[in-house]
Design a protein around this motif. Structure first.
Motif, PDB file in Angstrom:
ATOM      1  N   LEU A 329     -68.474   1.131   8.316  1.00 27.97           N
ATOM      2  CA  LEU A 329     -69.413   0.457   9.205  1.00 27.97           C
ATOM      3  C   LEU A 329     -70.683   1.272   9.408  1.00 27.97           C
ATOM      4  N   ASP A 330     -70.523   2.562   9.729  1.00 26.05           N
ATOM      5  CA  ASP A 330     -71.690   3.415   9.939  1.00 26.05           C
ATOM      6  C   ASP A 330     -72.591   3.429   8.708  1.00 26.05           C
ATOM      7  N   ARG A 331     -71.962   3.517   7.558  1.00 26.07           N
ATOM      8  CA  ARG A 331     -72.723   3.578   6.306  1.00 26.07           C
ATOM      9  C   ARG A 331     -73.503   2.275   6.078  1.00 26.07           C
ATOM     10  N   ARG A 332     -72.869   1.166   6.325  1.00 24.27           N
ATOM     11  CA  ARG A 332     -73.520  -0.121   6.115  1.00 24.27           C
ATOM     12  C   ARG A 332     -74.684  -0.332   7.084  1.00 24.27           C
ATOM     13  N   VAL A 333     -74.469   0.027   8.349  1.00 20.91           N
ATOM     14  CA  VAL A 333     -75.512  -0.154   9.359  1.00 20.91           C
ATOM     15  C   VAL A 333     -76.722   0.721   9.041  1.00 20.91           C
ATOM     16  N   GLU A 334     -76.467   1.975   8.665  1.00 19.58           N
ATOM     17  CA  GLU A 334     -77.571   2.881   8.330  1.00 19.58           C
ATOM     18  C   GLU A 334     -78.336   2.400   7.103  1.00 19.58           C
ATOM     19  N   ALA A 335     -77.619   1.868   6.126  1.00 14.55           N
ATOM     20  CA  ALA A 335     -78.274   1.367   4.921  1.00 14.55           C
ATOM     21  C   ALA A 335     -79.184   0.182   5.238  1.00 14.55           C
ATOM     22  N   ALA A 336     -78.859  -0.553   6.292  1.00 16.04           N
ATOM     23  CA  ALA A 336     -79.681  -1.698   6.689  1.00 16.04           C
ATOM     24  C   ALA A 336     -80.891  -1.277   7.524  1.00 16.04           C
ATOM     25  N   GLY A 337     -80.942   0.013   7.941  1.00 13.49           N
ATOM     26  CA  GLY A 337     -82.088   0.503   8.691  1.00 13.49           C
ATOM     27  C   GLY A 337     -81.854   0.643  10.181  1.00 13.49           C
ATOM     28  N   TYR A 338     -80.582   0.655  10.613  1.00 10.86           N
ATOM     29  CA  TYR A 338     -80.249   0.752  12.028  1.00 10.86           C
ATOM     30  C   TYR A 338     -79.251   1.886  12.243  1.00 10.86           C
ATOM     31  N   ARG A 339     -78.784   2.060  13.482  1.00 13.35           N
ATOM     32  CA  ARG A 339     -77.823   3.130  13.742  1.00 13.35           C
ATOM     33  C   ARG A 339     -76.801   2.675  14.760  1.00 13.35           C
ATOM     34  N   VAL A 340     -75.549   3.029  14.501  1.00 10.08           N
ATOM     35  CA  VAL A 340     -74.471   2.744  15.443  1.00 10.08           C
ATOM     36  C   VAL A 340     -74.554   3.739  16.597  1.00 10.08           C
ATOM     37  N   VAL A 341     -74.460   3.239  17.810  1.00  7.69           N
ATOM     38  CA  VAL A 341     -74.506   4.115  18.982  1.00  7.69           C
ATOM     39  C   VAL A 341     -73.174   4.064  19.720  1.00  7.69           C
TER      40      VAL A 341
END
Length: 348
Positions: A329-341
């Protein structure tokens, strides 16, 4: 419903005024000509309110028993091929403990409308979660209940409640549900929840059998009136053991278009990029984030039961354990240009 002409200014006006006429909404829903402008505008609005933050909710699917016979749903009461299960209280607490270690600060208890889980059982589960993890948020998604039941869950510590209205059209609701169910009762539930003090989530299916553009405009108007804190939508996905087995799936592009429209209408709403989006397209959840979504709900359920909670076919992430799911999940979110908090992500 008459369609009205559109221009690039239409999207700017939707961003500014947070609404359009019925005819403009209908025209916008029926063309892809403004999708790029919608996504750009929606992303700008979500960043202005939430930055690049994406909130994660640990989903615990604790029972796939259901007393209802909704025509589209794989865990419907009438599906004799379903392999039924229930998690006990200790198993649910164990899922929460694993999730807490992985950084989840909101737990979503989702299940069919299962009479085994009485109000006393639900209240016991909620209060124990809050006792063990006092700073977490507990969200319930367990269907239509009496106002007294909703009050009891709230008093036990539940913070939020997800109850998709599914459609705001009485006619279409009747096409999707047995006669024993009613849209009026679903709407009563949503207003009861708001009055009690829950953060409330509603939302519709996109593309179920016999849905029209006019129905979707009705949904937008209903959501304007309700003013939910959370809005969950996803494409309709078929299941082999339902009366709708042969019906086509809903549209990815229409779902993304609606996500962007909803972000512009409700700048502060918590809007998930749903598992259904990831099921209909490998990058569906990332596309949802780019269209204005800001929540993802990974699965904390034990791997052994995940495939059994089959609302629709080919559901993703049924074989990953919670830790694997979080890394992915973290990897996918970062690849989309966002960050998990690591945050409860309370409604603004």
């Amino acid at each position: 419903m008459n369609r009205e002409p559109l221009s690039q200014e239409t999207v700017a006006r939707l961003e500014r005024d947070r609404t359009l006429t019925d005819g403009e909404f209908a025209s916008l829903l029926e063309t892809d000509a403004y999708d790029a402008a919608l996504y750009e505008s929606a992303d700008r609005v979500r960043r202005s309110v939430y930055g690049t933050d994406v909130y994660v909710r640990g989903l615990i699917e604790f029972t796939n028993w259901c007393k209802n016979d909704c025509f589209y749903c794989g865990i419907r009461h009438g599906n004799k091929n379903a392999s039924r299960y229930r998690l006990d209280e200790e198993e649910i607490l164990g899922c929460c403990a694993s999730g807490w270690e992985l950084g989840y600060r909101t737990f979503v208890l989702q299940g069919g409308e299962d009479p085994f889980f009485t109000d006393d059982r639900i209240c016991s589960i909620v209060s124990r979660i809050k006792r063990h993890f006092p700073t977490c948020a507990v969200t319930l998604s367990i269907g239509e209940k009496s106002r007294a039941s909703y009050q009891a869950y709230f008093d036990a510590g539940a913070d939020r409640y997800l109850l998709r209205h599914e459609t705001a059209s009485h006619w279409l609701y009747g096409q999707l549900h047995p006669a024993a169910m009613s849209l009026d009762n679903r709407i009563r539930c949503l207003y009861d929840l708001k009055e009690i003090g829950y953060a409330v989530g509603a939302g519709m299916m996109v593309g179920p059998p016999r849905q029209t553009t006019e129905h979707l405009v009705e949904d937008l108007r209903f959501l304007e009136k309700l003013g939910p804190h959370m809005i969950g939508i996803g494409p309709y996905l078929s299941h082999r053991d339902t009366p709708f087995a042969a019906e086509p799936n809903g549209s990815l592009s229409l779902t993304l278009r609606l996500l962007a429209i909803l972000r512009l209408m409700f700048p502060k709403a918590l809007i998930p990029a749903t598992t259904a989006l990831g099921t209909i397209h490998p990058k569906g959840r990332e596309m949802g984030l780019k269209a204005g979504a800001n929540v993802i709900m990974p699965n904390l359920s034990p791997v052994g039961v995940r495939k059994k909670y089959e609302l629709y076919e080919n559901k993703i992430c049924t074989g990953e354990d919670a830790a694997e799911c979080r890394v992915c999940l973290d990897r996918r979110v970062e690849a989309a240009g966002y960050r998990v908090v690591v945050d409860r992500g309370d409604p603004k």
